[in-house]
Design a protein around this motif. Structure first.
Motif, PDB file in Angstrom:
ATOM      1  N   LYS A  62      17.334 -21.611   0.327  1.00  0.00           N
ATOM      2  CA  LYS A  62      17.269 -21.204   1.731  1.00  0.00           C
ATOM      3  C   LYS A  62      17.806 -19.786   1.887  1.00  0.00           C
ATOM      4  O   LYS A  62      18.774 -19.394   1.224  1.00  0.00           O
ATOM      5  N   THR A 104      23.004 -28.669   8.426  1.00  0.00           N
ATOM      6  CA  THR A 104      22.038 -29.267   7.505  1.00  0.00           C
ATOM      7  C   THR A 104      22.736 -29.702   6.219  1.00  0.00           C
ATOM      8  O   THR A 104      22.480 -30.793   5.702  1.00  0.00           O
ATOM      9  N   ASP A 110      17.682 -31.703   8.086  1.00  0.00           N
ATOM     10  CA  ASP A 110      17.328 -30.430   8.708  1.00  0.00           C
ATOM     11  C   ASP A 110      16.633 -30.744  10.029  1.00  0.00           C
ATOM     12  O   ASP A 110      15.438 -31.015  10.065  1.00  0.00           O
TER      13      ASP A 110
END
Length: 126
Positions: A62, A104, A110
């Protein structure tokens, strides 16, 4: 979009420093662990103008990045360093994007709503 100008690195740092002042101690500690010196990454749909978007944090697969077209921070997946795999147009402050990513990690879910790119075609009114 003729009036659009890409954000400069100095302007980005101003946004980062302002957001740091709004972060809770817990979020700031997480931010300190994932932040990077901002660098430009490519994104296929909208990130070719002016060399891409500024990525400011990385953890796992991410990346938190600044969308200067929409004026907000987003979290997207990536598979190759230097290339974002998703385009989002949330207009979140950095502290919100960091908090969302921390949530998350905490929950394993998420659940952050994300706004997608513009849809081509005629506007459909009610």
């Amino acid at each position: 979009m003729t009036d659009w100008k890409p954000i400069t690195e100095v302007e980005l740092w101003d946004k980062i420093m302002e957001a740091e002042g709004r972060m809770s101690p817990r979020v700031f500690r997480f931010w300190e662990a994932v932040r990077i010196v901002p660098e430009k990454w490519r994104e296929a749909a909208f990130g070719e103008m002016d060399g891409g978007f500024w990525v400011v944090a990385i953890i796992g697969r991410k990346a938190i990045w600044y969308n200067d077209i929409e004026d907000g921070f987003n979290c997207s997946s990536y598979y190759v360093v230097g290339t974002l795999a998703e385009y989002w147009c949330n207009q979140d402050g950095l502290e919100i994007a960091v908090q969302n990513l921390l949530s998350t990690i905490d929950t394993g879910l998420d659940t952050v709503p994300r706004l997608g790119p513009p849809v081509t075609g005629p506007y459909q009114s009610k």
